[in-house]
Design a protein around this motif. Structure first.
Motif, PDB file in Angstrom:
ATOM      1  N   GLY A 263     119.905  36.590  10.362  1.00  0.00           N
ATOM      2  CA  GLY A 263     119.997  36.887  11.788  1.00  0.00           C
ATOM      3  C   GLY A 263     118.785  37.656  12.291  1.00  0.00           C
ATOM      4  O   GLY A 263     118.264  37.389  13.380  1.00  0.00           O
ATOM      5  N   ALA A 264     118.332  38.619  11.492  1.00  0.00           N
ATOM      6  CA  ALA A 264     117.151  39.390  11.878  1.00  0.00           C
ATOM      7  C   ALA A 264     115.906  38.510  11.927  1.00  0.00           C
ATOM      8  O   ALA A 264     115.079  38.627  12.839  1.00  0.00           O
ATOM      9  CB  ALA A 264     116.946  40.546  10.906  1.00  0.00           C
ATOM     10  N   VAL A 265     115.762  37.614  10.959  1.00  0.00           N
ATOM     11  CA  VAL A 265     114.620  36.697  10.949  1.00  0.00           C
ATOM     12  C   VAL A 265     114.684  35.762  12.160  1.00  0.00           C
ATOM     13  O   VAL A 265     113.657  35.437  12.771  1.00  0.00           O
ATOM     14  CB  VAL A 265     114.580  35.891   9.635  1.00  0.00           C
ATOM     15  CG1 VAL A 265     113.519  34.806   9.692  1.00  0.00           C
ATOM     16  CG2 VAL A 265     114.319  36.824   8.455  1.00  0.00           C
ATOM     17  N   ALA A 266     115.901  35.346  12.530  1.00  0.00           N
ATOM     18  CA  ALA A 266     116.062  34.482  13.702  1.00  0.00           C
ATOM     19  C   ALA A 266     115.665  35.213  14.978  1.00  0.00           C
ATOM     20  O   ALA A 266     115.010  34.643  15.860  1.00  0.00           O
ATOM     21  CB  ALA A 266     117.513  34.002  13.802  1.00  0.00           C
ATOM     22  N   ILE A 267     116.046  36.480  15.087  1.00  0.00           N
ATOM     23  CA  ILE A 267     115.641  37.276  16.249  1.00  0.00           C
ATOM     24  C   ILE A 267     114.125  37.413  16.310  1.00  0.00           C
ATOM     25  O   ILE A 267     113.504  37.273  17.365  1.00  0.00           O
ATOM     26  CB  ILE A 267     116.306  38.667  16.197  1.00  0.00           C
ATOM     27  CG1 ILE A 267     117.824  38.532  16.363  1.00  0.00           C
ATOM     28  CG2 ILE A 267     115.732  39.578  17.281  1.00  0.00           C
ATOM     29  CD1 ILE A 267     118.571  39.838  16.156  1.00  0.00           C
ATOM     30  N   ARG A 268     113.530  37.675  15.141  1.00  0.00           N
ATOM     31  CA  ARG A 268     112.072  37.847  15.096  1.00  0.00           C
ATOM     32  C   ARG A 268     111.343  36.567  15.491  1.00  0.00           C
ATOM     33  O   ARG A 268     110.246  36.610  16.052  1.00  0.00           O
ATOM     34  CB  ARG A 268     111.665  38.257  13.665  1.00  0.00           C
ATOM     35  CG  ARG A 268     110.163  38.504  13.503  1.00  0.00           C
ATOM     36  CD  ARG A 268     109.731  39.715  14.291  1.00  0.00           C
ATOM     37  NE  ARG A 268     108.272  39.814  14.378  1.00  0.00           N
ATOM     38  CZ  ARG A 268     107.536  39.325  15.364  1.00  0.00           C
ATOM     39  NH1 ARG A 268     108.111  38.688  16.370  1.00  0.00           N
ATOM     40  NH2 ARG A 268     106.234  39.471  15.371  1.00  0.00           N
ATOM     41  N   GLY A 269     111.942  35.426  15.246  1.00  0.00           N
ATOM     42  CA  GLY A 269     111.302  34.164  15.577  1.00  0.00           C
ATOM     43  C   GLY A 269     111.453  33.752  17.025  1.00  0.00           C
ATOM     44  O   GLY A 269     110.834  32.779  17.469  1.00  0.00           O
ATOM     45  N   PHE A 270     112.257  34.476  17.797  1.00  0.00           N
ATOM     46  CA  PHE A 270     112.495  34.159  19.202  1.00  0.00           C
ATOM     47  C   PHE A 270     111.508  34.949  20.057  1.00  0.00           C
ATOM     48  O   PHE A 270     111.446  36.166  19.967  1.00  0.00           O
ATOM     49  CB  PHE A 270     113.938  34.530  19.574  1.00  0.00           C
ATOM     50  CG  PHE A 270     114.443  33.855  20.800  1.00  0.00           C
ATOM     51  CD1 PHE A 270     115.183  32.688  20.720  1.00  0.00           C
ATOM     52  CD2 PHE A 270     114.177  34.387  22.056  1.00  0.00           C
ATOM     53  CE1 PHE A 270     115.664  32.067  21.869  1.00  0.00           C
ATOM     54  CE2 PHE A 270     114.641  33.768  23.202  1.00  0.00           C
ATOM     55  CZ  PHE A 270     115.386  32.603  23.112  1.00  0.00           C
ATOM     56  N   GLU A 271     110.738  34.241  20.888  1.00  0.00           N
ATOM     57  CA  GLU A 271     109.709  34.912  21.705  1.00  0.00           C
ATOM     58  C   GLU A 271     108.858  35.800  20.796  1.00  0.00           C
ATOM     59  O   GLU A 271     108.743  37.018  20.984  1.00  0.00           O
ATOM     60  CB  GLU A 271     110.356  35.745  22.810  1.00  0.00           C
ATOM     61  CG  GLU A 271     111.155  34.961  23.817  1.00  0.00           C
ATOM     62  CD  GLU A 271     110.275  34.168  24.778  1.00  0.00           C
ATOM     63  OE1 GLU A 271     109.060  34.444  24.823  1.00  0.00           O
ATOM     64  OE2 GLU A 271     110.809  33.286  25.463  1.00  0.00           O
ATOM     65  N   ARG A 272     108.222  35.180  19.818  1.00  0.00           N
ATOM     66  CA  ARG A 272     107.597  35.890  18.700  1.00  0.00           C
ATOM     67  C   ARG A 272     106.596  36.973  19.127  1.00  0.00           C
ATOM     68  O   ARG A 272     106.456  37.994  18.462  1.00  0.00           O
ATOM     69  CB  ARG A 272     106.931  34.879  17.767  1.00  0.00           C
ATOM     70  CG  ARG A 272     106.373  35.470  16.486  1.00  0.00           C
ATOM     71  CD  ARG A 272     105.974  34.391  15.515  1.00  0.00           C
ATOM     72  NE  ARG A 272     107.137  33.674  15.015  1.00  0.00           N
ATOM     73  CZ  ARG A 272     107.885  34.106  13.995  1.00  0.00           C
ATOM     74  NH1 ARG A 272     107.603  35.251  13.404  1.00  0.00           N
ATOM     75  NH2 ARG A 272     108.909  33.399  13.583  1.00  0.00           N
ATOM     76  N   GLU A 273     105.884  36.748  20.223  1.00  0.00           N
ATOM     77  CA  GLU A 273     104.857  37.696  20.640  1.00  0.00           C
ATOM     78  C   GLU A 273     105.360  38.722  21.653  1.00  0.00           C
ATOM     79  O   GLU A 273     104.573  39.502  22.182  1.00  0.00           O
ATOM     80  CB  GLU A 273     103.658  36.935  21.222  1.00  0.00           C
ATOM     81  CG  GLU A 273     102.963  36.028  20.231  1.00  0.00           C
ATOM     82  CD  GLU A 273     102.486  36.775  19.001  1.00  0.00           C
ATOM     83  OE1 GLU A 273     101.990  37.915  19.158  1.00  0.00           O
ATOM     84  OE2 GLU A 273     102.618  36.242  17.880  1.00  0.00           O
TER      85      GLU A 273
END
Length: 411
Positions: A263-273
Motif C-alpha cells: 500500500g505504501a509503495v502504491a501511494i508513492r507511485g501515485f503523482e510521483r513528483e
C-alpha cells in the motif's frame, strides 16, 4: 501512583531522545537503537519497582507492541522508495527473498537443532523468526526520503527486502506452529499450508495493499488540504493507510504486513513528483521513531530482567553465527554475480523487532519446548545486530555514497 509517575518520566525521556539523539549522534559511530537499549537496561536495573519486561509472561502485550512497531516501520519504508516496482528494477530484492531468505531459515534450523539442542519445532521457529530483516532498526541503511533522487543499490535492496520479507516470514512461522501441534493438526496441513498460508494470504495482502494504497492516494492528491485544521493534520493519511490496509488484509485472512508495504509503495507511485509525499513520509517517520523508542527501551528492560538467563555458550555462538556468517554467506549466494555492492547488502541483514513479533506470535499460538532458550538466542542475535550494524552503518554508507558520487563529479 509512584510507579505511574516513574513511567511518565521514562516515557518523557524516551520521547525527548527521539528529538535530541539525531542531532547529538550525527556522523558518530553510535546509533539511535544502541542508546535506547542501553537506556532500557539502566532504567530496569535500578530499584524503581518496575515489573520485569518478560516477553513470555506478557506474551500478548509483546506480540501487539512489536506488531505495531513493524507496521508503522513498513509504511515509512514503502513511502520512501523512489524506484518503481518491476522484475528487473527490483532484481536484487527478488534474489534476497527467493534465495537468501530460505537459505537463512534452513541454516538457522540446523544450527538450532544441532548446536543448541532445540527440538525440531523450536528450531523451525528459530529459523522462521530470525530470517526476516528488520524495517524498524534499519533506518541508517535505508533509502533517502522521497523525491531525493535514486538511492544506491545497497540502500534500495535493504529497504525493499525488509519491506517484503517481514510478511513472507509468516508461512514459515506457520510451519513451526503446525509441527509443534502435529498431534491436533489436520492430516492435510501441508496442502492447506501451500494453498492458504502461501498463495492465498500473500495474494490477499498484495491485492488489499495495492487497492487501499491506490484509493487513499487518489483521495489525498485530488483533495489537497485547504483549511488550517487539514494542513495541521498533514501527513496523518500515512497512519490511516497503515491501519486500514493492515486491518482489511487481516480480516480477509491475508498478510497485513505485505498489505501495508504494498500500500505504501502504491501511494508513492501515485503523482510521483508531488511534494506532499515528503509530508506523508515525515509523519510516518515521527510515529515510527516514537514506537521504536518504546520497544527498544522494553528490550533493554528485558535484558536487565533476565532475558539471557537461558542463554548457553552454544546459543550465544549460534546467535553470533547467524549475524556474522549465515546472513552474509546467504546474501552473497543470493546475489552471486549481481550487484557490485553485494558485499555490503549481504552484511547488513539487520535483525530486530520483526523477529520479536514472530517469536511472540509463535509462542502465543503453540507450545514450544525450550521457548526461553529461543528467546535468549534471538534476543542476543538482535543485540549483536544492533551494536555491530549500528556502529558500522554510518561509515560504510558514507563510503558507499562517496564511491557513487565521485565518478559523476569527475565527469
Amino acid at each position: 501512583m509512584v510507579l505511574y509517575d516513574i513511567a511518565l518520566v521514562i516515557v518523557g525521556l524516551a520521547v525527548l531522545g527521539t528529538v535530541a539523539l539525531p542531532r547529538l549522534l550525527d556522523n558518530r559511530p553510535v546509533s539511535f537503537p544502541i542508546v535506547y537499549v542501553a537506556f532500557g537496561v539502566v532504567v530496569f536495573a535500578l530499584p524503581l519497582g518496575l515489573p520485569a519486561a518478560d516477553p513470555i509472561e506478557y506474551g500478548t502485550v509483546s506480540e501487539r507492541l512489536t506488531e505495531l512497531g513493524v507496521i508503522v516501520a513498513l509504511i515509512g519504508a514503502g513511502l520512501k522508495i523512489d524506484r518503481p516496482p518491476g522484475l528487473k528494477r527490483w532484481k536484487s530484492t527478488w534474489r534476497l527473498l527467493a534465495i537468501t531468505m530460505p537459505l537463512t531459515i534452513g541454516a538457522a534450523v540446523v544450527l538450532g537443532w544441532w548446536a543448541v539442542g532445540l527440538t525440531i519445532p523450536a528450531a523451525m521457529l528459530l529459523g522462521a523468526v530470525i530470517a526476516p530483516t528488520d524495517p524498524v532498526l534499519a533506518a541508517d541503511v535505508q533509502v533517502d526520503p522521497p523525491r531525493k533522487g535514486e538511492s544506491d543499490e545497497v540502500r534500495f535492496a535493504l529497504t525493499s527486502e525488509a519491506g517484503l520479507n517481514d510478511g513472507l516470514a509468516f508461512p514459515f512461522t506457520y510451519v513451526a506452529i503446525a509441527t509443534a501441534t502435529v498431534g491436533v493438526a489436520p492430516e492435510n496441513w501441508i496442502v492447506e499450508w501451500v494453498l492458504i498460508d502461501v498463495f492465498y494470504k500473500i495474494g490477499v495482502g498484495v491485492l488489499v495493499g495495492w487497492l487501499s494504497g491506490h484509493l487513499l492516494a487518489k483521495f489525498v492528491f485530488q483533495y489537497p488540504a485547504s483549511t488550517q485544521l487539514a494542513r495541521a493534520m498533514g501527513g496523518a493519511e500515512a497512519l490511516a493507510a497503515t491501519l486500514v490496509s493492515y486491518g482489511i488484509a487481516e480480516i480477509a485472512g491475508g498478510y497485513g504486513f505485505i498489505a501495508v508495504f504494498v500500500g505504501a509503495v502504491a501511494i508513492r507511485g501515485f503523482e510521483r513528483e508531488h511534494e506532499y509525499h515528503q509530508q506523508l513520509h515525515d509523519f510516518a517517520e515521527v510515529v515510527e521513531r516514537l514506537v521504536m523508542a518504546m520497544l527498544l527501551v522494553l528490550f533493554g528492560g528485558a535484558i536487565a530482567t533476565g532475558l539471557f538467563d537461558a542463554l548457553t555458550w552454544q546459543g550465544a555462538l549460534v546467535a553470533l553465527a547467524l549475524v556474522l556468517l549465515v546472513r552474509p554467506l546467504a546474501g552473497l549466494i543470493g546475489l552471486a554475480g549481481y550487484p557490485p555492492e553485494r558485499n555490503a547488502i549481504a552484511f547488513f541483514g539487520i535483525r530486530g523487532i520483526g523477529s520479536f513479533y514472530y517469536l511472540s506470535y509463535g509462542i502465543n499460538h503453540a507450545v514450544f519446548t525450550g521457548a526461553e532458550t529461543v528467546w535468549a538466542v534471538v534476543g542476543f542475535a538482535v543485540l549483536v545486530s544492533i551494536v555491530l550494524h549500528g556502529i558500522t552503518a554510518a561509515p560504510v554508507m558514507t563510503d558507499l555514497r562517496q564511491e557513487v558520487t565521485t565518478p559523476d563529479a569527475a565527469e
